[in-house]
Design a protein around this motif. Sequence first.
Motif, PDB file in Angstrom:
ATOM      1  N   VAL A  59       0.835  -1.207   0.000  1.00 29.70           N
ATOM      2  CA  VAL A  59       0.000   0.000   0.000  1.00 29.70           C
ATOM      3  C   VAL A  59       0.870   1.258   0.000  1.00 29.70           C
ATOM      4  O   VAL A  59       0.598   2.216  -0.728  1.00 29.70           O
ATOM      5  CB  VAL A  59      -0.967   0.003   1.208  1.00 29.70           C
ATOM      6  N   LEU A  60       1.929   1.236   0.796  1.00 30.71           N
ATOM      7  CA  LEU A  60       2.799   2.411   0.889  1.00 30.71           C
ATOM      8  C   LEU A  60       3.765   2.527  -0.292  1.00 30.71           C
ATOM      9  O   LEU A  60       4.350   3.584  -0.502  1.00 30.71           O
ATOM     10  CB  LEU A  60       3.590   2.375   2.196  1.00 30.71           C
ATOM     11  N   GLY A  61       3.967   1.434  -1.013  1.00 36.29           N
ATOM     12  CA  GLY A  61       4.899   1.456  -2.133  1.00 36.29           C
ATOM     13  C   GLY A  61       6.351   1.343  -1.711  1.00 36.29           C
ATOM     14  O   GLY A  61       7.256   1.630  -2.489  1.00 36.29           O
ATOM     15  N   ALA A  62       6.591   0.922  -0.481  1.00 37.25           N
ATOM     16  CA  ALA A  62       7.958   0.759   0.024  1.00 37.25           C
ATOM     17  C   ALA A  62       8.441  -0.662  -0.274  1.00 37.25           C
ATOM     18  O   ALA A  62       7.656  -1.607  -0.239  1.00 37.25           O
ATOM     19  CB  ALA A  62       7.988   1.006   1.526  1.00 37.25           C
ATOM     20  N   TRP A  63       9.696  -0.781  -0.607  1.00 37.21           N
ATOM     21  CA  TRP A  63      10.306  -2.094  -0.902  1.00 37.21           C
ATOM     22  C   TRP A  63       9.395  -2.882  -1.834  1.00 37.21           C
ATOM     23  O   TRP A  63       9.035  -4.025  -1.559  1.00 37.21           O
ATOM     24  CB  TRP A  63      10.580  -2.875   0.357  1.00 37.21           C
ATOM     25  N   ARG A  64       9.026  -2.282  -2.926  1.00 43.82           N
ATOM     26  CA  ARG A  64       8.019  -2.870  -3.817  1.00 43.82           C
ATOM     27  C   ARG A  64       8.393  -4.248  -4.331  1.00 43.82           C
ATOM     28  O   ARG A  64       7.564  -5.151  -4.327  1.00 43.82           O
ATOM     29  CB  ARG A  64       7.748  -1.937  -4.990  1.00 43.82           C
ATOM     30  N   ARG A  65       9.606  -4.405  -4.821  1.00 46.35           N
ATOM     31  CA  ARG A  65       9.995  -5.717  -5.375  1.00 46.35           C
ATOM     32  C   ARG A  65       9.991  -6.800  -4.311  1.00 46.35           C
ATOM     33  O   ARG A  65       9.500  -7.898  -4.535  1.00 46.35           O
ATOM     34  CB  ARG A  65      11.368  -5.636  -6.027  1.00 46.35           C
ATOM     35  N   GLU A  66      10.530  -6.485  -3.161  1.00 46.96           N
ATOM     36  CA  GLU A  66      10.597  -7.462  -2.078  1.00 46.96           C
ATOM     37  C   GLU A  66       9.200  -7.829  -1.588  1.00 46.96           C
ATOM     38  O   GLU A  66       8.881  -9.003  -1.372  1.00 46.96           O
ATOM     39  CB  GLU A  66      11.445  -6.939  -0.918  1.00 46.96           C
ATOM     40  N   ALA A  67       8.370  -6.813  -1.405  1.00 46.09           N
ATOM     41  CA  ALA A  67       6.999  -7.056  -0.945  1.00 46.09           C
ATOM     42  C   ALA A  67       6.215  -7.855  -1.976  1.00 46.09           C
ATOM     43  O   ALA A  67       5.467  -8.774  -1.630  1.00 46.09           O
ATOM     44  CB  ALA A  67       6.295  -5.727  -0.654  1.00 46.09           C
ATOM     45  N   ALA A  68       6.414  -7.538  -3.249  1.00 48.91           N
ATOM     46  CA  ALA A  68       5.725  -8.271  -4.309  1.00 48.91           C
ATOM     47  C   ALA A  68       6.192  -9.724  -4.363  1.00 48.91           C
ATOM     48  O   ALA A  68       5.387 -10.633  -4.588  1.00 48.91           O
ATOM     49  CB  ALA A  68       5.956  -7.590  -5.655  1.00 48.91           C
ATOM     50  N   LEU A  69       7.478  -9.948  -4.149  1.00 48.55           N
ATOM     51  CA  LEU A  69       8.000 -11.322  -4.145  1.00 48.55           C
ATOM     52  C   LEU A  69       7.410 -12.126  -2.995  1.00 48.55           C
ATOM     53  O   LEU A  69       6.953 -13.255  -3.186  1.00 48.55           O
ATOM     54  CB  LEU A  69       9.526 -11.312  -4.049  1.00 48.55           C
ATOM     55  N   VAL A  70       7.382 -11.555  -1.804  1.00 53.33           N
ATOM     56  CA  VAL A  70       6.803 -12.258  -0.655  1.00 53.33           C
ATOM     57  C   VAL A  70       5.309 -12.478  -0.870  1.00 53.33           C
ATOM     58  O   VAL A  70       4.783 -13.557  -0.553  1.00 53.33           O
ATOM     59  CB  VAL A  70       7.078 -11.494   0.665  1.00 53.33           C
ATOM     60  N   ALA A  71       4.621 -11.490  -1.422  1.00 56.46           N
ATOM     61  CA  ALA A  71       3.190 -11.646  -1.712  1.00 56.46           C
ATOM     62  C   ALA A  71       2.979 -12.788  -2.703  1.00 56.46           C
ATOM     63  O   ALA A  71       2.067 -13.607  -2.525  1.00 56.46           O
ATOM     64  CB  ALA A  71       2.610 -10.347  -2.267  1.00 56.46           C
ATOM     65  N   ALA A  72       3.799 -12.858  -3.727  1.00 57.40           N
ATOM     66  CA  ALA A  72       3.684 -13.933  -4.715  1.00 57.40           C
ATOM     67  C   ALA A  72       3.929 -15.294  -4.068  1.00 57.40           C
ATOM     68  O   ALA A  72       3.195 -16.257  -4.339  1.00 57.40           O
ATOM     69  CB  ALA A  72       4.660 -13.703  -5.858  1.00 57.40           C
ATOM     70  N   LEU A  73       4.926 -15.369  -3.205  1.00 62.42           N
ATOM     71  CA  LEU A  73       5.201 -16.636  -2.513  1.00 62.42           C
ATOM     72  C   LEU A  73       4.038 -17.034  -1.611  1.00 62.42           C
ATOM     73  O   LEU A  73       3.654 -18.210  -1.573  1.00 62.42           O
ATOM     74  CB  LEU A  73       6.496 -16.530  -1.701  1.00 62.42           C
ATOM     75  N   LEU A  74       3.470 -16.074  -0.902  1.00 61.61           N
ATOM     76  CA  LEU A  74       2.325 -16.373  -0.048  1.00 61.61           C
ATOM     77  C   LEU A  74       1.127 -16.864  -0.886  1.00 61.61           C
ATOM     78  O   LEU A  74       0.446 -17.816  -0.511  1.00 61.61           O
ATOM     79  CB  LEU A  74       1.918 -15.144   0.766  1.00 61.61           C
ATOM     80  N   LEU A  75       0.903 -16.216  -2.017  1.00 62.29           N
ATOM     81  CA  LEU A  75      -0.208 -16.630  -2.869  1.00 62.29           C
ATOM     82  C   LEU A  75      -0.004 -18.029  -3.428  1.00 62.29           C
ATOM     83  O   LEU A  75      -0.948 -18.817  -3.526  1.00 62.29           O
ATOM     84  CB  LEU A  75      -0.406 -15.615  -4.001  1.00 62.29           C
ATOM     85  N   VAL A  76       1.238 -18.374  -3.771  1.00 59.25           N
ATOM     86  CA  VAL A  76       1.530 -19.732  -4.247  1.00 59.25           C
ATOM     87  C   VAL A  76       1.279 -20.740  -3.132  1.00 59.25           C
ATOM     88  O   VAL A  76       0.696 -21.805  -3.362  1.00 59.25           O
ATOM     89  CB  VAL A  76       2.989 -19.824  -4.760  1.00 59.25           C
ATOM     90  N   VAL A  77       1.684 -20.416  -1.927  1.00 56.74           N
ATOM     91  CA  VAL A  77       1.448 -21.310  -0.783  1.00 56.74           C
ATOM     92  C   VAL A  77      -0.061 -21.471  -0.549  1.00 56.74           C
ATOM     93  O   VAL A  77      -0.550 -22.578  -0.329  1.00 56.74           O
ATOM     94  CB  VAL A  77       2.150 -20.768   0.496  1.00 56.74           C
ATOM     95  N   PHE A  78      -0.808 -20.371  -0.602  1.00 52.43           N
ATOM     96  CA  PHE A  78      -2.242 -20.441  -0.404  1.00 52.43           C
ATOM     97  C   PHE A  78      -2.901 -21.294  -1.482  1.00 52.43           C
ATOM     98  O   PHE A  78      -3.775 -22.104  -1.185  1.00 52.43           O
ATOM     99  CB  PHE A  78      -2.870 -19.044  -0.392  1.00 52.43           C
ATOM    100  N   LEU A  79      -2.502 -21.091  -2.724  1.00 50.92           N
ATOM    101  CA  LEU A  79      -3.066 -21.886  -3.819  1.00 50.92           C
ATOM    102  C   LEU A  79      -2.711 -23.361  -3.666  1.00 50.92           C
ATOM    103  O   LEU A  79      -3.545 -24.228  -3.912  1.00 50.92           O
ATOM    104  CB  LEU A  79      -2.558 -21.365  -5.160  1.00 50.92           C
ATOM    105  N   GLY A  80      -1.493 -23.629  -3.248  1.00 48.84           N
ATOM    106  CA  GLY A  80      -1.087 -25.017  -3.027  1.00 48.84           C
ATOM    107  C   GLY A  80      -1.869 -25.678  -1.910  1.00 48.84           C
ATOM    108  O   GLY A  80      -2.211 -26.863  -1.987  1.00 48.84           O
ATOM    109  N   ALA A  81      -2.178 -24.910  -0.881  1.00 46.99           N
ATOM    110  CA  ALA A  81      -2.937 -25.466   0.257  1.00 46.99           C
ATOM    111  C   ALA A  81      -4.370 -25.768  -0.146  1.00 46.99           C
ATOM    112  O   ALA A  81      -4.963 -26.732   0.323  1.00 46.99           O
ATOM    113  CB  ALA A  81      -2.907 -24.480   1.421  1.00 46.99           C
ATOM    114  N   ILE A  82      -4.903 -24.947  -1.019  1.00 44.99           N
ATOM    115  CA  ILE A  82      -6.293 -25.153  -1.444  1.00 44.99           C
ATOM    116  C   ILE A  82      -6.348 -26.326  -2.371  1.00 44.99           C
ATOM    117  O   ILE A  82      -7.181 -27.169  -2.347  1.00 44.99           O
ATOM    118  CB  ILE A  82      -6.848 -23.886  -2.122  1.00 44.99           C
TER     119      ILE A  82
END
Length: 82
Positions: A59-82
Amino acid sequence: MRVQIALGAVFVASAIPKLVDPPAFAHMIYNYRLLPGTLVNALALVMPWIELLVGVLLVLGAWRREAALVAALLLVVFLGAI
């Protein structure tokens, strides 16, 4: 930029109920039966804080690449769990 803010807001909104009631979140994780019982409580305590941090950073736009990478990893984990 709008997608980044929207995704960050989704992560923040998702983290808040988990932070308010960690036992309920631990129970939800346990019901997936993907992790040993010893890891469920630790994950229930740590994952919401990671989601909140990633959401706020997006939301703040800070550390965008890092935050986007962690968000992508979390989404992959969530999709895998489902």
